[in-house]
Scaffold this motif. Sequence first.
Motif, PDB file in Angstrom:
ATOM      1  N   PRO A   1       0.801  -1.225   0.000  1.00 23.79           N
ATOM      2  CA  PRO A   1       0.000   0.000   0.000  1.00 23.79           C
ATOM      3  C   PRO A   1       0.833   1.274   0.000  1.00 23.79           C
ATOM      4  O   PRO A   1       0.365   2.313  -0.466  1.00 23.79           O
ATOM      5  N   GLU A   2       2.065   1.202   0.510  1.00 22.85           N
ATOM      6  CA  GLU A   2       2.929   2.379   0.489  1.00 22.85           C
ATOM      7  C   GLU A   2       3.434   2.679  -0.925  1.00 22.85           C
ATOM      8  O   GLU A   2       3.663   3.835  -1.284  1.00 22.85           O
ATOM      9  N   ALA A   3       3.628   1.632  -1.731  1.00 20.82           N
ATOM     10  CA  ALA A   3       4.162   1.812  -3.082  1.00 20.82           C
ATOM     11  C   ALA A   3       3.088   2.095  -4.121  1.00 20.82           C
ATOM     12  O   ALA A   3       3.381   2.665  -5.179  1.00 20.82           O
ATOM     13  N   LEU A   4       1.831   1.722  -3.838  1.00 20.24           N
ATOM     14  CA  LEU A   4       0.792   1.824  -4.857  1.00 20.24           C
ATOM     15  C   LEU A   4       0.436   3.257  -5.265  1.00 20.24           C
ATOM     16  O   LEU A   4       0.098   3.480  -6.437  1.00 20.24           O
ATOM     17  N   PRO A   5       0.466   4.260  -4.367  1.00 20.26           N
ATOM     18  CA  PRO A   5       0.169   5.619  -4.852  1.00 20.26           C
ATOM     19  C   PRO A   5       1.104   6.074  -5.961  1.00 20.26           C
ATOM     20  O   PRO A   5       0.654   6.687  -6.941  1.00 20.26           O
ATOM     21  N   ARG A   6       2.377   5.765  -5.839  1.00 20.31           N
ATOM     22  CA  ARG A   6       3.332   6.124  -6.894  1.00 20.31           C
ATOM     23  C   ARG A   6       3.017   5.368  -8.177  1.00 20.31           C
ATOM     24  O   ARG A   6       3.069   5.932  -9.282  1.00 20.31           O
ATOM     25  N   PHE A   7       2.678   4.093  -8.054  1.00 18.83           N
ATOM     26  CA  PHE A   7       2.322   3.314  -9.239  1.00 18.83           C
ATOM     27  C   PHE A   7       1.061   3.860  -9.888  1.00 18.83           C
ATOM     28  O   PHE A   7       0.969   3.939 -11.115  1.00 18.83           O
ATOM     29  N   ARG A   8       0.084   4.247  -9.074  1.00 20.11           N
ATOM     30  CA  ARG A   8      -1.168   4.779  -9.619  1.00 20.11           C
ATOM     31  C   ARG A   8      -0.921   6.042 -10.431  1.00 20.11           C
ATOM     32  O   ARG A   8      -1.539   6.258 -11.471  1.00 20.11           O
ATOM     33  N   ARG A   9       0.006   6.875  -9.982  1.00 18.34           N
ATOM     34  CA  ARG A   9       0.325   8.087 -10.742  1.00 18.34           C
ATOM     35  C   ARG A   9       1.036   7.753 -12.052  1.00 18.34           C
ATOM     36  O   ARG A   9       0.825   8.421 -13.073  1.00 18.34           O
ATOM     37  N   ALA A  10       1.860   6.720 -12.022  1.00 15.55           N
ATOM     38  CA  ALA A  10       2.638   6.354 -13.213  1.00 15.55           C
ATOM     39  C   ALA A  10       1.825   5.554 -14.224  1.00 15.55           C
ATOM     40  O   ALA A  10       2.072   5.641 -15.430  1.00 15.55           O
ATOM     41  N   ALA A  11       0.848   4.772 -13.733  1.00 20.16           N
ATOM     42  CA  ALA A  11       0.053   3.913 -14.624  1.00 20.16           C
ATOM     43  C   ALA A  11      -1.425   4.044 -14.255  1.00 20.16           C
ATOM     44  O   ALA A  11      -2.024   3.111 -13.716  1.00 20.16           O
ATOM     45  N   PRO A  12      -2.040   5.194 -14.523  1.00 23.78           N
ATOM     46  CA  PRO A  12      -3.401   5.461 -14.043  1.00 23.78           C
ATOM     47  C   PRO A  12      -4.484   4.605 -14.680  1.00 23.78           C
ATOM     48  O   PRO A  12      -5.594   4.517 -14.142  1.00 23.78           O
ATOM     49  N   ARG A  13      -4.188   3.958 -15.803  1.00 27.76           N
ATOM     50  CA  ARG A  13      -5.230   3.201 -16.501  1.00 27.76           C
ATOM     51  C   ARG A  13      -5.182   1.709 -16.190  1.00 27.76           C
ATOM     52  O   ARG A  13      -5.941   0.924 -16.747  1.00 27.76           O
ATOM     53  N   VAL A  14      -4.289   1.323 -15.295  1.00 28.18           N
ATOM     54  CA  VAL A  14      -4.155  -0.089 -14.927  1.00 28.18           C
ATOM     55  C   VAL A  14      -5.049  -0.400 -13.731  1.00 28.18           C
ATOM     56  O   VAL A  14      -5.044   0.327 -12.736  1.00 28.18           O
ATOM     57  N   ASP A  15      -5.804  -1.467 -13.833  1.00 28.36           N
ATOM     58  CA  ASP A  15      -6.615  -1.950 -12.712  1.00 28.36           C
ATOM     59  C   ASP A  15      -5.865  -3.084 -12.017  1.00 28.36           C
ATOM     60  O   ASP A  15      -5.424  -4.034 -12.673  1.00 28.36           O
ATOM     61  N   LEU A  16      -5.737  -2.972 -10.704  1.00 28.32           N
ATOM     62  CA  LEU A  16      -5.036  -3.995  -9.936  1.00 28.32           C
ATOM     63  C   LEU A  16      -6.026  -4.896  -9.212  1.00 28.32           C
ATOM     64  O   LEU A  16      -6.961  -4.414  -8.576  1.00 28.32           O
ATOM     65  N   LYS A  17      -5.792  -6.189  -9.297  1.00 28.83           N
ATOM     66  CA  LYS A  17      -6.527  -7.161  -8.499  1.00 28.83           C
ATOM     67  C   LYS A  17      -5.537  -7.795  -7.546  1.00 28.83           C
ATOM     68  O   LYS A  17      -4.587  -8.463  -7.969  1.00 28.83           O
TER      69      LYS A  17
END
Length: 296
Positions: free
Chosen positions: A104-120
Amino acid sequence: MLRELKTFVRVARHGTFAGAGQQLGLSQSAVSAQMRVLEESLGVRLFDRSGRAAVLNAAGRHALPLAEQMIGLYGQMALPTAAADWQGELRIGAIATLQTGLLPEALPRFRRAAPRVDLKLVPGVSLGLLSQVDAGELDLALMIKPPFELPKELLEIPLAREPFVLITPLDVEGDDPLQLLAEQPFVRYDRASFGGRLVSRFLREQHLQVHDTLELDEVEAIARMVECGLGVSLLPKAGLWFKGERRVRIIELGELTFERQLIAVLRRAQRQPALDCLLECLGAKMAQNAGSTAPL
């Protein structure tokens, strides 16, 4: 021939022509015909056909990872080259301490870099997650390094090392970890798990006979049991139990310290920009955490 390769992989994974056909929407005879075409094209038999089963022979076992790689490479021809342009779902499996700690600490950065990816996100223990990656059910597993070599079609990426410590209830006195382990009830990290195997090996190497009172496979749950006075335990310094408010004593093992290694596992043929981006975000957060961690 790509169609036949895809069917071959399904048959190899399922073990029967009929089962593969159900997954692909094909009849058993259609699957059998495709496999004959593939075998004739390659000039080798790929299966030992026995009854209803379709078991890979030596040639089939050799061909399977190559077929998967060819299918993966073909699929990557149409993929975007940047994580920001990637659109789709990533299925990520993670052990509990990574789900409550690093991920959860790393996901905000990933969300900014890949906003169109859905994670399961899929929870699990390391062995189960490894099996799911191997079966193609997960794109990535964040887990403990197993005590055996991975199949050659899987890629292992080191993430971090986490030292184990002894934790005790607040009212337990003494600072000698070996004496405390010998005298106090022991809440055991599940010995069937990869992390639990490290604990069991440590106890054997120290010739310790502990008094097991409970055995669990969740690190946070073990810490809670110790907090409530049910015994002492050996746990990695990771996850919420370590980062949150701690109501246990933490005793370093000093020269006896042993570690578990965290790794990411994915199929070599399925590596793509969104996964690389997620791994970069995890690595950056781990480096940040390592630089800001204060000594106990």
